[in-house]
Motif scaffolding. Structure first.
Motif, mmCIF file in Angstrom:
data_model
loop_
_atom_site.group_PDB
_atom_site.id
_atom_site.type_symbol
_atom_site.label_atom_id
_atom_site.label_comp_id
_atom_site.label_asym_id
_atom_site.label_seq_id
_atom_site.Cartn_x
_atom_site.Cartn_y
_atom_site.Cartn_z
ATOM 1 N N GLY A 1 10.787 10.948 -32.690
ATOM 2 C CA GLY A 1 11.388 9.669 -32.337
ATOM 3 C C GLY A 1 11.028 8.968 -30.915
ATOM 4 N N GLN A 2 11.451 7.746 -30.939
ATOM 5 C CA GLN A 2 10.899 7.073 -29.797
ATOM 6 C C GLN A 2 11.442 7.845 -28.274
ATOM 7 N N ALA A 3 12.816 8.268 -28.623
ATOM 8 C CA ALA A 3 13.490 8.951 -27.326
ATOM 9 C C ALA A 3 12.563 10.084 -27.197
ATOM 10 N N SER A 4 12.304 11.018 -28.223
ATOM 11 C CA SER A 4 11.641 12.179 -27.915
ATOM 12 C C SER A 4 10.028 12.040 -27.308
ATOM 13 N N LEU A 5 9.438 10.965 -27.816
ATOM 14 C CA LEU A 5 8.096 10.601 -27.254
ATOM 15 C C LEU A 5 8.210 10.309 -25.748
ATOM 16 N N GLY A 6 9.345 9.376 -25.392
ATOM 17 C CA GLY A 6 9.490 9.217 -23.968
ATOM 18 C C GLY A 6 9.656 10.494 -23.220
ATOM 19 N N LYS A 7 10.466 11.322 -23.550
ATOM 20 C CA LYS A 7 10.895 12.320 -22.863
ATOM 21 C C LYS A 7 9.489 13.355 -22.740
ATOM 22 N N LEU A 8 8.747 13.454 -23.836
ATOM 23 C CA LEU A 8 7.459 14.348 -23.657
ATOM 24 C C LEU A 8 6.561 13.718 -22.868
ATOM 25 N N ALA A 9 6.401 11.984 -22.910
ATOM 26 C CA ALA A 9 5.432 11.684 -22.024
ATOM 27 C C ALA A 9 5.866 11.842 -20.523
ATOM 28 N N ALA A 10 7.256 11.721 -20.338
ATOM 29 C CA ALA A 10 7.346 11.883 -18.764
ATOM 30 C C ALA A 10 7.228 13.281 -18.246
ATOM 31 N N LEU B 1 0.035 9.326 -35.046
ATOM 32 C CA LEU B 1 1.130 9.279 -35.705
ATOM 33 C C LEU B 1 0.932 7.843 -36.878
ATOM 34 N N ALA B 2 1.556 7.892 -37.828
ATOM 35 C CA ALA B 2 1.485 6.801 -38.721
ATOM 36 C C ALA B 2 2.008 5.623 -38.171
ATOM 37 N N PRO B 3 1.577 4.411 -38.605
ATOM 38 C CA PRO B 3 1.924 3.151 -38.071
ATOM 39 C C PRO B 3 3.383 2.958 -38.066
ATOM 40 N N ALA B 4 4.185 3.551 -39.010
ATOM 41 C CA ALA B 4 5.647 3.346 -39.276
ATOM 42 C C ALA B 4 6.243 3.892 -38.218
ATOM 43 N N ALA B 5 5.608 5.182 -37.666
ATOM 44 C CA ALA B 5 6.309 5.814 -36.708
ATOM 45 C C ALA B 5 6.742 5.341 -35.175
ATOM 46 N N ARG B 6 5.863 4.214 -35.120
ATOM 47 C CA ARG B 6 6.088 3.386 -33.735
ATOM 48 C C ARG B 6 5.884 1.653 -33.894
ATOM 49 N N ASP B 7 6.439 1.014 -33.284
ATOM 50 C CA ASP B 7 6.143 -0.287 -33.470
ATOM 51 C C ASP B 7 5.334 -0.779 -31.893
#
Length: 252
Positions: free
Chosen positions: A43-52, A68-74
Protein backbone atom coordinates in the motif's frame (compact mmCIF):
# COMPACT_ATOMS: atom_id res chain seq x y z
CA UNK A 1 10.92 -7.52 -13.29
CA UNK A 2 8.24 -7.83 -10.61
CA UNK A 3 7.86 -5.57 -7.59
CA UNK A 4 9.06 -8.31 -5.26
CA UNK A 5 12.16 -9.09 -7.33
CA UNK A 6 12.99 -5.38 -7.62
CA UNK A 7 12.56 -4.87 -3.88
CA UNK A 8 14.78 -7.88 -3.13
CA UNK A 9 17.45 -6.59 -5.52
CA UNK A 10 17.46 -3.16 -3.87
CA UNK A 11 17.69 -4.78 -0.44
CA UNK A 12 20.57 -7.07 -1.41
CA UNK A 13 22.49 -4.18 -2.97
CA UNK A 14 22.64 -2.70 0.50
CA UNK A 15 23.76 -5.96 2.03
CA UNK A 16 20.66 -6.24 4.21
CA UNK A 17 18.64 -9.24 5.28
CA UNK A 18 14.85 -9.15 5.23
CA UNK A 19 14.96 -8.70 8.99
CA UNK A 20 17.27 -5.69 8.68
CA UNK A 21 15.01 -4.00 6.11
CA UNK A 22 11.93 -4.76 8.21
CA UNK A 23 13.53 -3.16 11.26
CA UNK A 24 14.55 -0.02 9.34
CA UNK A 25 11.14 0.34 7.67
CA UNK A 26 9.04 -0.41 10.75
CA UNK A 27 7.43 -3.42 9.05
CA UNK A 28 7.39 -7.10 9.91
CA UNK A 29 9.87 -9.53 8.37
CA UNK A 30 6.90 -11.62 7.30
CA UNK A 31 5.45 -8.67 5.37
CA UNK A 32 8.79 -8.08 3.62
CA UNK A 33 8.90 -11.77 2.70
CA UNK A 34 5.34 -11.67 1.35
CA UNK A 35 6.15 -8.56 -0.71
CA UNK A 36 9.27 -10.10 -2.22
CA UNK A 37 7.54 -13.38 -3.07
CA UNK A 38 4.47 -11.67 -4.53
CA UNK A 39 2.08 -12.99 -1.86
CA UNK A 40 1.23 -9.43 -0.81
CA UNK A 41 0.93 -6.08 -2.57
CA UNK A 42 2.25 -2.85 -1.02
CA UNK A 43 0.00 0.00 0.00
CA UNK A 44 1.01 3.66 -0.08
CA UNK A 45 2.04 3.57 3.58
CA UNK A 46 4.31 0.56 3.04
CA UNK A 47 5.79 2.10 -0.11
CA UNK A 48 6.64 5.28 1.73
CA UNK A 49 8.31 3.39 4.59
CA UNK A 50 10.31 1.22 2.19
CA UNK A 51 11.46 4.21 0.13
CA UNK A 52 12.61 6.03 3.27
CA UNK A 53 14.33 2.98 4.74
CA UNK A 54 16.15 2.19 1.50
CA UNK A 55 16.92 5.90 0.87
CA UNK A 56 15.84 5.39 -2.72
CA UNK A 57 17.04 7.80 -5.35
CA UNK A 58 14.47 9.17 -7.79
CA UNK A 59 15.26 6.66 -10.52
CA UNK A 60 15.16 3.79 -8.02
CA UNK A 61 11.73 4.92 -6.83
CA UNK A 62 10.47 5.01 -10.40
CA UNK A 63 11.89 1.57 -11.14
CA UNK A 64 10.07 0.18 -8.11
CA UNK A 65 6.77 1.92 -8.89
CA UNK A 66 6.80 0.92 -12.54
CA UNK A 67 6.55 -2.73 -11.50
CA UNK A 68 3.13 -2.11 -9.99
CA UNK A 69 -0.18 -2.18 -11.83
CA UNK A 70 -1.60 1.29 -12.46
CA UNK A 71 -4.36 0.67 -9.93
CA UNK A 72 -1.82 0.25 -7.14
CA UNK A 73 -0.86 3.92 -7.20
CA UNK A 74 -2.37 7.16 -8.38
CA UNK A 75 0.26 9.45 -9.97
CA UNK A 76 -2.01 12.43 -9.40
CA UNK A 77 -2.05 11.97 -5.62
CA UNK A 78 -0.75 15.27 -4.23
CA UNK A 79 2.26 15.35 -1.93
CA UNK A 80 1.68 16.18 1.71
CA UNK A 81 -0.04 19.60 1.71
CA UNK A 82 1.45 20.73 5.02
CA UNK A 83 4.96 19.94 3.84
CA UNK A 84 4.41 21.83 0.59
CA UNK A 85 3.08 24.84 2.51
CA UNK A 86 6.19 24.84 4.71
CA UNK A 87 8.46 24.67 1.67
CA UNK A 88 6.63 27.52 -0.03
CA UNK A 89 6.89 29.71 3.06
CA UNK A 90 10.66 29.15 3.19
CA UNK A 91 11.08 30.86 -0.17
CA UNK A 92 9.55 34.13 1.03
CA UNK A 93 9.95 37.02 0.51
CA UNK A 94 10.64 35.88 -3.05
CA UNK A 95 7.77 34.63 -5.23
CA UNK A 96 7.63 30.86 -5.74
CA UNK A 97 5.32 28.07 -6.78
CA UNK A 98 5.39 24.28 -6.69
CA UNK A 99 4.44 22.21 -9.71
CA UNK A 100 4.62 18.78 -11.33
CA UNK A 101 7.01 18.01 -14.22
CA UNK A 102 4.20 18.62 -16.74
CA UNK A 103 3.70 22.13 -15.32
CA UNK A 104 0.54 21.36 -13.32
CA UNK A 105 0.37 23.82 -10.45
CA UNK A 106 0.46 22.40 -6.91
CA UNK A 107 0.88 25.45 -4.66
CA UNK A 108 1.73 29.17 -4.74
CA UNK A 109 3.37 31.10 -1.92
CA UNK A 110 2.10 34.38 -0.52
CA UNK A 111 4.77 36.44 -2.29
CA UNK A 112 3.72 35.06 -5.69
CA UNK A 113 0.07 35.77 -4.97
CA UNK A 114 0.95 39.32 -3.94
CA UNK A 115 2.97 39.88 -7.09
CA UNK A 116 0.24 38.69 -9.47
CA UNK A 117 -2.30 40.77 -7.55
CA UNK A 118 -0.04 43.81 -7.97
CA UNK A 119 0.23 43.22 -11.71
CA UNK A 120 -3.44 42.37 -12.29
CA UNK A 121 -5.63 43.71 -9.46
CA UNK A 122 -8.86 41.78 -9.06
CA UNK A 123 -7.86 39.16 -11.63
CA UNK A 124 -6.87 35.53 -11.14
CA UNK A 125 -4.22 35.08 -13.83
CA UNK A 126 -3.85 31.40 -12.98
CA UNK A 127 -7.47 30.67 -13.81
CA UNK A 128 -7.44 33.06 -16.77
CA UNK A 129 -4.64 31.04 -18.38
CA UNK A 130 -5.57 27.55 -17.14
CA UNK A 131 -6.03 24.70 -19.64
CA UNK A 132 -8.81 22.14 -19.01
CA UNK A 133 -6.63 20.20 -16.56
CA UNK A 134 -6.21 23.18 -14.23
CA UNK A 135 -3.60 25.92 -13.75
CA UNK A 136 -0.27 25.25 -15.43
CA UNK A 137 2.95 27.24 -15.12
CA UNK A 138 3.75 27.00 -18.83
CA UNK A 139 0.35 28.34 -19.81
CA UNK A 140 0.87 31.12 -17.28
CA UNK A 141 3.94 32.18 -19.25
CA UNK A 142 2.78 31.72 -22.86
CA UNK A 143 -0.98 32.37 -22.73
CA UNK A 144 -2.00 35.79 -24.18
CA UNK A 145 -3.63 36.67 -20.84
CA UNK A 146 -0.63 35.52 -18.84
CA UNK A 147 2.76 36.98 -18.01
CA UNK A 148 3.34 38.01 -21.62
CA UNK A 149 1.28 41.14 -20.98
CA UNK A 150 4.05 42.51 -18.78
CA UNK A 151 7.10 40.81 -20.28
CA UNK A 152 9.58 43.28 -21.75
CA UNK A 153 12.05 40.82 -23.29
CA UNK A 154 9.99 38.00 -24.86
CA UNK A 155 12.64 37.52 -27.55
CA UNK A 156 14.94 36.15 -24.81
CA UNK A 157 12.55 34.46 -22.41
CA UNK A 158 10.26 32.60 -24.80
CA UNK A 159 12.91 30.81 -26.94
CA UNK A 160 14.94 29.76 -23.92
CA UNK A 161 11.93 28.54 -21.93
CA UNK A 162 10.61 26.65 -24.93
CA UNK A 163 14.03 25.13 -25.67
CA UNK A 164 14.27 23.77 -22.12
CA UNK A 165 10.70 22.47 -22.27
CA UNK A 166 11.34 20.62 -25.54
CA UNK A 167 14.50 18.99 -24.16
CA UNK A 168 12.60 17.77 -21.09
CA UNK A 169 9.75 16.51 -23.29
CA UNK A 170 12.18 14.21 -25.12
CA UNK A 171 12.69 12.36 -21.82
CA UNK A 172 9.22 12.76 -20.31
CA UNK A 173 6.25 11.77 -22.44
CA UNK A 174 3.84 13.62 -20.14
CA UNK A 175 5.32 16.91 -21.38
CA UNK A 176 4.73 16.28 -25.07
CA UNK A 177 1.04 17.28 -25.13
CA UNK A 178 1.99 20.34 -23.08
CA UNK A 179 4.56 21.35 -25.70
CA UNK A 180 2.01 20.78 -28.48
CA UNK A 181 -0.50 23.03 -26.69
CA UNK A 182 2.07 25.71 -25.94
CA UNK A 183 3.30 25.82 -29.54
CA UNK A 184 -0.17 26.92 -30.65
CA UNK A 185 0.00 30.18 -28.71
CA UNK A 186 0.63 33.23 -30.96
CA UNK A 187 3.63 34.44 -28.95
CA UNK A 188 5.41 31.13 -29.42
CA UNK A 189 5.02 31.35 -33.19
CA UNK A 190 6.41 34.88 -33.10
CA UNK A 191 9.38 34.27 -30.80
CA UNK A 192 10.08 30.52 -30.90
CA UNK A 193 13.22 30.81 -33.04
CA UNK A 194 16.15 32.00 -30.89
CA UNK A 195 18.26 34.87 -32.19
CA UNK A 196 21.79 33.80 -31.35
CA UNK A 197 23.09 32.06 -28.24
CA UNK A 198 21.17 32.25 -24.95
CA UNK A 199 22.55 34.61 -22.31
CA UNK A 200 24.71 33.05 -19.54
CA UNK A 201 22.04 34.10 -17.03
CA UNK A 202 18.52 34.72 -18.28
CA UNK A 203 16.95 37.77 -16.63
CA UNK A 204 13.20 38.11 -17.06
CA UNK A 205 12.08 41.74 -17.23
CA UNK A 206 8.53 42.83 -16.53
CA UNK A 207 6.96 46.29 -16.57
CA UNK A 208 4.37 46.61 -13.82
CA UNK A 209 2.79 50.04 -13.99
CA UNK A 210 5.67 52.50 -14.06
CA UNK A 211 8.11 50.09 -12.39
CA UNK A 212 10.50 47.58 -13.88
CA UNK A 213 10.89 44.16 -12.28
CA UNK A 214 14.00 42.14 -13.17
CA UNK A 215 14.12 38.60 -11.83
CA UNK A 216 16.10 35.39 -12.22
CA UNK A 217 14.27 32.06 -12.21
CA UNK A 218 15.67 29.30 -9.99
CA UNK A 219 14.38 25.73 -10.44
CA UNK A 220 14.68 23.36 -7.47
CA UNK A 221 14.06 19.69 -6.68
CA UNK A 222 14.28 17.91 -3.35
CA UNK A 223 17.61 16.14 -3.06
CA UNK A 224 16.31 13.06 -1.21
CA UNK A 225 12.51 13.04 -0.93
CA UNK A 226 11.16 10.93 1.88
CA UNK A 227 7.79 10.22 0.29
CA UNK A 228 7.35 8.83 -3.18
CA UNK A 229 5.20 11.63 -4.59
CA UNK A 230 7.85 14.25 -3.78
CA UNK A 231 10.07 12.93 -6.57
CA UNK A 232 7.53 14.57 -8.88
CA UNK A 233 7.77 17.94 -7.13
CA UNK A 234 9.44 20.95 -8.73
CA UNK A 235 9.74 24.43 -7.22
CA UNK A 236 10.43 27.59 -9.19
CA UNK A 237 11.39 30.73 -7.29
CA UNK A 238 12.22 34.19 -8.56
CA UNK A 239 15.07 36.18 -7.04
CA UNK A 240 15.56 39.88 -7.77
CA UNK A 241 18.27 40.77 -10.28
CA UNK A 242 18.81 44.30 -8.95
CA UNK A 243 18.12 46.47 -5.92
CA UNK A 244 15.04 48.15 -7.40
CA UNK A 245 13.46 44.74 -8.03
CA UNK A 246 14.36 43.63 -4.52
CA UNK A 247 12.55 46.65 -3.07
CA UNK A 248 9.54 46.02 -5.29
CA UNK A 249 9.28 42.35 -4.29
CA UNK A 250 9.74 43.18 -0.62
CA UNK A 251 6.76 45.56 -0.75
CA UNK A 252 4.52 43.36 -2.92
Amino acid sequence: MSFGATLARLRRRRGWSQEALALRAGLSQRHISFLETGRARPGQASLGKLAAALALRGWEQRALLETLAPAARDPTDPPDAALIAQLMARFSPWPAYAFRPDGTLIAVNAAMRALTALAAPGEDVWQATAPPGGPNIYDLVFHPRGLLRWLVNPEEVIPETLRRLRIEAEQDGALRPVVARIERYPAVAAWAAPDGLPPPVLIERYRIGDRMLSIISVLSRLASPGELELDQLRIESFVPADEASERLLSRA
